[in-house]
Design a protein around this motif. Structure first.
Motif, mmCIF file in Angstrom:
data_model
loop_
_atom_site.group_PDB
_atom_site.id
_atom_site.type_symbol
_atom_site.label_atom_id
_atom_site.label_comp_id
_atom_site.label_asym_id
_atom_site.label_seq_id
_atom_site.Cartn_x
_atom_site.Cartn_y
_atom_site.Cartn_z
ATOM 1 N N TYR A 125 0.811 -1.324 0.179
ATOM 2 C CA TYR A 125 0.185 -0.115 0.048
ATOM 3 C C TYR A 125 0.895 1.277 0.020
ATOM 4 C CZ TYR A 125 -3.611 3.419 1.327
ATOM 5 O OH TYR A 125 -4.349 4.368 1.222
ATOM 6 N N ILE A 126 1.907 1.223 0.912
ATOM 7 C CA ILE A 126 2.809 2.377 0.659
ATOM 8 C C ILE A 126 3.439 2.390 -0.396
ATOM 9 C CG2 ILE A 126 5.014 3.291 1.921
ATOM 10 C CD1 ILE A 126 4.124 1.784 4.181
ATOM 11 N N SER A 127 3.747 1.377 -1.393
ATOM 12 C CA SER A 127 4.425 1.530 -2.554
ATOM 13 C C SER A 127 3.536 2.270 -3.518
ATOM 14 C CB SER A 127 4.867 0.321 -3.042
ATOM 15 O OG SER A 127 6.185 -0.305 -2.328
ATOM 16 N N ALA A 128 2.109 1.736 -3.428
ATOM 17 C CA ALA A 128 0.923 2.115 -4.168
ATOM 18 C C ALA A 128 0.851 3.675 -3.980
ATOM 19 C CB ALA A 128 -0.145 1.730 -3.946
ATOM 20 N N ILE A 129 0.935 4.135 -2.748
ATOM 21 C CA ILE A 129 1.058 5.899 -2.575
ATOM 22 C C ILE A 129 1.976 6.338 -3.343
ATOM 23 C CG2 ILE A 129 1.052 7.308 -0.609
ATOM 24 C CD1 ILE A 129 -0.288 5.511 1.508
ATOM 25 N N SER A 130 3.376 6.091 -3.225
ATOM 26 C CA SER A 130 4.409 6.550 -3.540
ATOM 27 C C SER A 130 4.169 6.640 -5.191
ATOM 28 C CB SER A 130 5.747 5.726 -3.288
ATOM 29 O OG SER A 130 6.676 6.399 -3.870
ATOM 30 N N ASN A 131 3.878 5.255 -5.824
ATOM 31 C CA ASN A 131 3.661 5.382 -7.510
ATOM 32 C C ASN A 131 2.454 6.160 -7.864
ATOM 33 O OD1 ASN A 131 5.722 3.680 -7.519
ATOM 34 N ND2 ASN A 131 4.464 2.033 -7.341
ATOM 35 N N PHE A 132 1.299 6.287 -6.913
ATOM 36 C CA PHE A 132 0.077 7.181 -7.190
ATOM 37 C C PHE A 132 0.488 8.452 -7.316
ATOM 38 C CE2 PHE A 132 -4.399 7.983 -7.301
ATOM 39 C CZ PHE A 132 -4.815 7.306 -8.033
ATOM 40 N N THR A 133 1.024 8.923 -6.497
ATOM 41 C CA THR A 133 1.326 10.479 -6.211
ATOM 42 C C THR A 133 2.670 10.975 -6.101
ATOM 43 O OG1 THR A 133 2.169 10.190 -3.794
ATOM 44 C CG2 THR A 133 -0.361 10.130 -4.024
ATOM 45 N N GLY A 134 3.646 10.193 -6.555
ATOM 46 C CA GLY A 134 5.064 10.663 -6.872
ATOM 47 C C GLY A 134 5.701 11.110 -5.403
ATOM 48 N N LEU A 135 4.916 10.870 -4.412
ATOM 49 C CA LEU A 135 5.747 11.316 -3.231
ATOM 50 C C LEU A 135 7.008 10.369 -2.848
ATOM 51 C CD1 LEU A 135 2.908 12.169 -0.817
ATOM 52 C CD2 LEU A 135 4.354 13.598 -1.565
ATOM 53 N N ASN A 136 8.062 10.911 -2.425
ATOM 54 C CA ASN A 136 9.220 9.956 -2.131
ATOM 55 C C ASN A 136 9.075 9.463 -0.573
ATOM 56 O OD1 ASN A 136 11.810 8.858 -2.113
ATOM 57 N ND2 ASN A 136 12.738 10.626 -1.922
ATOM 58 N N ILE A 137 8.576 8.115 -0.608
ATOM 59 C CA ILE A 137 8.330 7.705 0.869
ATOM 60 C C ILE A 137 8.770 6.120 0.727
ATOM 61 C CG2 ILE A 137 6.327 9.175 1.385
ATOM 62 C CD1 ILE A 137 4.638 6.775 0.586
ATOM 63 N N HIS A 138 9.133 5.615 1.825
ATOM 64 C CA HIS A 138 9.534 4.379 2.120
ATOM 65 C C HIS A 138 8.795 3.582 3.319
ATOM 66 C CE1 HIS A 138 12.399 7.045 4.110
ATOM 67 N NE2 HIS A 138 12.464 5.900 4.981
ATOM 68 N N SER A 139 8.856 2.175 3.378
ATOM 69 C CA SER A 139 8.744 1.492 4.537
ATOM 70 C C SER A 139 9.471 1.322 5.385
ATOM 71 C CB SER A 139 8.103 0.125 4.029
ATOM 72 O OG SER A 139 7.006 0.260 3.045
ATOM 73 N N LEU A 140 9.446 1.455 6.838
ATOM 74 C CA LEU A 140 10.147 1.176 7.827
ATOM 75 C C LEU A 140 10.012 -0.374 8.188
ATOM 76 C CD1 LEU A 140 10.023 4.501 9.989
ATOM 77 C CD2 LEU A 140 11.922 3.521 8.120
ATOM 78 N N PRO A 141 10.839 -1.009 9.039
ATOM 79 C CA PRO A 141 10.396 -2.340 9.538
ATOM 80 C C PRO A 141 9.209 -2.587 10.169
ATOM 81 C CG PRO A 141 12.727 -1.742 9.821
ATOM 82 C CD PRO A 141 12.160 -0.501 9.573
ATOM 83 N N PRO A 142 8.481 -3.740 10.064
ATOM 84 C CA PRO A 142 7.085 -3.820 10.767
ATOM 85 C C PRO A 142 7.273 -3.876 12.413
ATOM 86 C CG PRO A 142 7.949 -5.801 9.716
ATOM 87 C CD PRO A 142 8.757 -4.914 9.310
ATOM 88 N N LYS A 143 5.984 -3.727 13.005
ATOM 89 C CA LYS A 143 6.236 -3.862 14.503
ATOM 90 C C LYS A 143 4.953 -4.883 14.422
ATOM 91 C CE LYS A 143 8.188 0.613 15.445
ATOM 92 N NZ LYS A 143 7.996 1.941 16.078
ATOM 93 N N ILE A 144 4.931 -5.847 15.314
ATOM 94 C CA ILE A 144 4.017 -6.778 15.828
ATOM 95 C C ILE A 144 3.494 -6.599 16.925
ATOM 96 C CG2 ILE A 144 3.346 -9.127 15.276
ATOM 97 C CD1 ILE A 144 4.454 -7.950 12.756
ATOM 98 N N THR A 145 2.056 -6.567 17.162
ATOM 99 C CA THR A 145 1.568 -6.563 18.485
ATOM 100 C C THR A 145 0.383 -7.355 18.517
ATOM 101 O OG1 THR A 145 2.093 -4.108 18.678
ATOM 102 C CG2 THR A 145 0.620 -4.676 20.128
ATOM 103 N N VAL A 146 0.565 -8.172 19.673
ATOM 104 C CA VAL A 146 -0.703 -9.176 19.961
ATOM 105 C C VAL A 146 -1.213 -8.662 21.083
ATOM 106 C CG1 VAL A 146 -1.388 -11.478 20.586
ATOM 107 C CG2 VAL A 146 0.573 -11.100 19.113
ATOM 108 N N ASP A 147 -2.587 -8.164 20.979
ATOM 109 C CA ASP A 147 -3.404 -7.608 21.987
ATOM 110 C C ASP A 147 -5.000 -7.609 21.456
ATOM 111 O OD1 ASP A 147 -4.380 -6.238 24.469
ATOM 112 O OD2 ASP A 147 -2.502 -4.931 24.289
ATOM 113 N N MET A 148 -5.864 -6.984 22.325
ATOM 114 C CA MET A 148 -7.111 -6.677 21.811
ATOM 115 C C MET A 148 -7.021 -5.736 20.724
ATOM 116 S SD MET A 148 -9.458 -6.365 25.527
ATOM 117 C CE MET A 148 -8.645 -5.046 26.012
#
Length: 210
Positions: A125-148
Motif C-alpha cells: 500500500y505504501i508503494s502504491a501511494i508513492s507510485n500514485f502520488t509521486g511522493l518519495n516515501i518508504h517503509s520502515l521495519p514492521p512492528k507486531i503487536t498481540v493484544d485486543m
C-alpha cells in the motif's frame, strides 16, 4: 469547513483505487508465500473518525495480532494491518503453522509469519501511494503487536496521530484458493491531520477553497 466535510463518493474512489493497486501487488507476494492462488479486493475506502473505528470489528475486545509499518520520507504516519482473531488463526493454518488456541502464546516463528504477511500488505500500500502520488516515501521495519483489537488501534494511533480525529480505512477481502468464503482485513492509515491532508490533496482531494 474542514477537508473531511468535503470528501464525496467520487473523491473516495481515488482512495479505493489506491487500495486496489496495493492489493494487486500484495496478492502476488502472498500467493507465493502460501503457494496458493490469492485474490485481494477492496470493497470500500473511507475517512472515518477514530471513535467509529471499533464499529468495524465484530469482536473489538478479541485478541488478535496486528502489524504496523511506519512511513518515512515526504509523508509520515503508519499503515496498520488488522485481521480478526479467527482470520489470523486461519492465515497461520494456511502457512502450515500450528493453529494457536491463544494468540498471546505464539512463538517467534509464528510472530514472524504474521509480521511478514502484515509487512507485505502495508508495504504494498505504501508503494502504491508513492507510485500514485509521486511522493518519495518508504517503509520502515514492521512492528507486531498481540493484544485486543481496541488496544492495538489505541496504542498505534497514540504513536503517530498526534491528536488527529480521523483515519483512512481501506477494507480488504482476501480470497484464498480452496478456502470457502473470504478473509476480511483492514488497512488503516494513521497520521496527524497535516499528513492526512497532504495525502488527500496529493490525490486531488483538497477543499474547494484550495
Amino acid at each position: 469547513m474542514s477537508i473531511y466535510d468535503e470528501i464525496n463518493e467520487q473523491k473516495l474512489d481515488a482512495l479505493k483505487e489506491l487500495g486496489n493497486i496495493g492489493a494487486g501487488n500484495a496478492a502476488t507476494a502472498i500467493s507465493t508465500m502460501l503457494n496458493k492462488k490469492i485474490d485481494i479486493t477492496v470493497p470500500s475506502a473511507e475517512i472515518i473518525p477514530i471513535s467509529e473505528l471499533w464499529e468495524e470489528f465484530s469482536d473489538p475486545e478479541g485478541i488478535t495480532a496486528g502489524a504496523m509499518v511506519e512511513i518515512g520520507g515526504e509523508l509520515h504516519g503508519a499503515i496498520l494491518f488488522l485481521l480478526g482473531t479467527q482470520e489470523t488463526k486461519k492465515i497461520l493454518e494456511l502457512l502450515m503453522l500450528p493453529r494457536p488456541e491463544d494468540l498471546t502464546q505464539i512463538d517467534e516463528m509464528t510472530s514472524s509469519a504474521i509480521g511478514e504477511v502484515g509487512n507485505i500488505m502495508c508495504s504494498s500500500y505504501i508503494s502504491a501511494i508513492s507510485n500514485f502520488t509521486g511522493l518519495n516515501i518508504h517503509s520502515l521495519p514492521p512492528k507486531i503487536t498481540v493484544d485486543m483489537l481496541t488496544a492495538i488501534v489505541s496504542e498505534s494511533s497514540l504513536m503517530v496521530t498526534e491528536g488527529s480525529d480521523f483515519v483512512i480505512l481501506i477494507r480488504t477481502d482476501i480470497n484464498i484458493e480452496d478456502y470457502e468464503g473470504n478473509v476480511k482485513g483492514f488497512l488503516i492509515y494513521l497520521s496527524d491531520e497535516q499528513n492526512i491532508i497532504k495525502l488527500l490533496k496529493t490525490l486531488g482531494m483538497g477543499t474547494n477553497n484550495d
